[in-house]
Design a protein around this motif. Sequence first.
Motif, PDB file in Angstrom:
ATOM      1  N   MET A   5     -17.272  18.503  21.208  1.00 52.77           N
ATOM      2  CA  MET A   5     -16.455  19.705  20.993  1.00 52.77           C
ATOM      3  C   MET A   5     -15.026  19.420  21.441  1.00 52.77           C
ATOM      4  O   MET A   5     -14.783  19.093  22.607  1.00 52.77           O
ATOM      5  CB  MET A   5     -17.036  20.866  21.808  1.00 52.77           C
ATOM      6  CG  MET A   5     -16.172  22.110  21.839  1.00 52.77           C
ATOM      7  SD  MET A   5     -16.069  22.912  20.226  1.00 52.77           S
ATOM      8  CE  MET A   5     -17.483  24.014  20.331  1.00 52.77           C
ATOM      9  N   ASN A  11      -6.853  26.541  18.713  1.00 48.04           N
ATOM     10  CA  ASN A  11      -7.789  26.019  17.707  1.00 48.04           C
ATOM     11  C   ASN A  11      -7.246  26.140  16.273  1.00 48.04           C
ATOM     12  O   ASN A  11      -8.013  26.318  15.324  1.00 48.04           O
ATOM     13  CB  ASN A  11      -9.172  26.695  17.814  1.00 48.04           C
ATOM     14  CG  ASN A  11     -10.282  26.014  17.013  1.00 48.04           C
ATOM     15  OD1 ASN A  11     -11.181  26.662  16.479  1.00 48.04           O
ATOM     16  ND2 ASN A  11     -10.240  24.707  16.912  1.00 48.04           N
ATOM     17  N   SER A  15      -6.818  20.824  18.189  1.00 48.84           N
ATOM     18  CA  SER A  15      -8.265  20.541  18.215  1.00 48.84           C
ATOM     19  C   SER A  15      -8.880  20.459  16.818  1.00 48.84           C
ATOM     20  O   SER A  15      -9.759  19.614  16.601  1.00 48.84           O
ATOM     21  CB  SER A  15      -9.025  21.507  19.135  1.00 48.84           C
ATOM     22  OG  SER A  15      -8.918  22.835  18.709  1.00 48.84           O
ATOM     23  N   GLU A  19     -10.877  17.307  15.427  1.00 45.44           N
ATOM     24  CA  GLU A  19     -12.204  17.470  14.811  1.00 45.44           C
ATOM     25  C   GLU A  19     -12.283  16.717  13.482  1.00 45.44           C
ATOM     26  O   GLU A  19     -13.224  15.943  13.254  1.00 45.44           O
ATOM     27  CB  GLU A  19     -12.490  18.966  14.568  1.00 45.44           C
ATOM     28  CG  GLU A  19     -13.771  19.204  13.782  1.00 45.44           C
ATOM     29  CD  GLU A  19     -14.012  20.668  13.401  1.00 45.44           C
ATOM     30  OE1 GLU A  19     -13.349  21.572  13.980  1.00 45.44           O
ATOM     31  OE2 GLU A  19     -14.864  20.911  12.534  1.00 45.44           O
ATOM     32  N   LYS A  23     -14.269  13.327  12.575  1.00 45.68           N
ATOM     33  CA  LYS A  23     -15.303  13.414  11.532  1.00 45.68           C
ATOM     34  C   LYS A  23     -15.097  12.321  10.475  1.00 45.68           C
ATOM     35  O   LYS A  23     -16.056  11.704  10.025  1.00 45.68           O
ATOM     36  CB  LYS A  23     -15.266  14.794  10.853  1.00 45.68           C
ATOM     37  CG  LYS A  23     -16.044  15.863  11.611  1.00 45.68           C
ATOM     38  CD  LYS A  23     -15.990  17.214  10.906  1.00 45.68           C
ATOM     39  CE  LYS A  23     -16.914  18.217  11.604  1.00 45.68           C
ATOM     40  NZ  LYS A  23     -16.642  19.595  11.178  1.00 45.68           N
ATOM     41  N   ILE A  37     -19.952  17.578  15.402  1.00 39.62           N
ATOM     42  CA  ILE A  37     -18.536  17.604  15.819  1.00 39.62           C
ATOM     43  C   ILE A  37     -17.942  18.969  15.478  1.00 39.62           C
ATOM     44  O   ILE A  37     -18.087  19.449  14.346  1.00 39.62           O
ATOM     45  CB  ILE A  37     -17.748  16.480  15.098  1.00 39.62           C
ATOM     46  CG1 ILE A  37     -18.371  15.108  15.383  1.00 39.62           C
ATOM     47  CG2 ILE A  37     -16.279  16.503  15.519  1.00 39.62           C
ATOM     48  CD1 ILE A  37     -17.970  14.010  14.402  1.00 39.62           C
ATOM     49  N   ALA A  38     -17.284  19.590  16.464  1.00 44.39           N
ATOM     50  CA  ALA A  38     -16.687  20.912  16.243  1.00 44.39           C
ATOM     51  C   ALA A  38     -15.410  21.024  17.072  1.00 44.39           C
ATOM     52  O   ALA A  38     -15.052  20.105  17.817  1.00 44.39           O
ATOM     53  CB  ALA A  38     -17.683  21.996  16.643  1.00 44.39           C
ATOM     54  N   SER A  39     -14.717  22.173  16.935  1.00 40.27           N
ATOM     55  CA  SER A  39     -13.548  22.436  17.779  1.00 40.27           C
ATOM     56  C   SER A  39     -13.441  23.928  18.055  1.00 40.27           C
ATOM     57  O   SER A  39     -13.953  24.746  17.277  1.00 40.27           O
ATOM     58  CB  SER A  39     -12.265  21.911  17.111  1.00 40.27           C
ATOM     59  OG  SER A  39     -11.967  22.641  15.944  1.00 40.27           O
ATOM     60  N   CYS A  66      -9.611  19.641   5.613  1.00 45.03           N
ATOM     61  CA  CYS A  66     -10.113  20.503   6.695  1.00 45.03           C
ATOM     62  C   CYS A  66     -10.374  21.902   6.162  1.00 45.03           C
ATOM     63  O   CYS A  66     -10.231  22.892   6.877  1.00 45.03           O
ATOM     64  CB  CYS A  66      -9.132  20.537   7.862  1.00 45.03           C
ATOM     65  SG  CYS A  66      -7.493  21.151   7.417  1.00 45.03           S
ATOM     66  N   LYS A  69     -12.203  25.624   7.691  1.00 44.51           N
ATOM     67  CA  LYS A  69     -12.201  25.753   9.150  1.00 44.51           C
ATOM     68  C   LYS A  69     -11.482  27.041   9.568  1.00 44.51           C
ATOM     69  O   LYS A  69     -10.396  27.334   9.080  1.00 44.51           O
ATOM     70  CB  LYS A  69     -11.527  24.521   9.776  1.00 44.51           C
ATOM     71  CG  LYS A  69     -11.175  24.655  11.261  1.00 44.51           C
ATOM     72  CD  LYS A  69     -12.395  24.746  12.156  1.00 44.51           C
ATOM     73  CE  LYS A  69     -11.991  25.007  13.603  1.00 44.51           C
ATOM     74  NZ  LYS A  69     -13.141  25.321  14.464  1.00 44.51           N
ATOM     75  N   CYS A 141      -8.992   9.643  19.590  1.00 39.95           N
ATOM     76  CA  CYS A 141     -10.281   9.550  18.894  1.00 39.95           C
ATOM     77  C   CYS A 141     -10.755   8.094  18.836  1.00 39.95           C
ATOM     78  O   CYS A 141     -11.950   7.814  19.019  1.00 39.95           O
ATOM     79  CB  CYS A 141     -10.174  10.136  17.485  1.00 39.95           C
ATOM     80  SG  CYS A 141     -10.077  11.933  17.466  1.00 39.95           S
TER      81      CYS A 141
END
Length: 154
Positions: A5, A11, A15, A19, A23, A37-39, A66, A69, A141
Amino acid sequence: MIKVMFVCLGNICRSPMAEFVFKKMVKDKHLEDQFIIASSATSREEIGNPVHQGTVRKLTEVGIKCEGKRATQFSKKDYELYDFILCMETSNIKSLMRVVGDDSQGKIHRLLDYASHPRDIADPWYTGNFDDTYNDVKEGCEAFFKYLCEMHLI
Ligand code: 4NP
């Protein structure tokens, strides 16, 4: 299964960038079955809102999508659900401590603490510099992925 996370203040900028960068990294290595995998955000400010245009633009530039999201807020339940809770800056860690009480399971870290020069990731909401954010997020990352390899977790 490794559950990660990413956390920042709103967000919508940092983040979600982390994410989707992570990913993509995991997908390119054909390891997506091994990860969740999340944020999420520490604040309520942006809940339900889409990713900031600056982050969308930068991710698009490097070939990362993305879509769909929406910002969510970190909850106490997430502390139990996730193995690695990776914050963008020290103030995020302080905010999470108010939610979880204490980090008894040692899950909460700063993303760039895995890098050779540990530091915060500046907030592009204030700096307007999404290129610097992306470079920091990518470095973090990659360093975190290397850590997982070294720990023989993947
Ligand atoms: P982020 O940036 O924490 O990287 O998503 C921010 C976005 C929104 C706000 C603050 C920071 N805000 O106060 O609404």
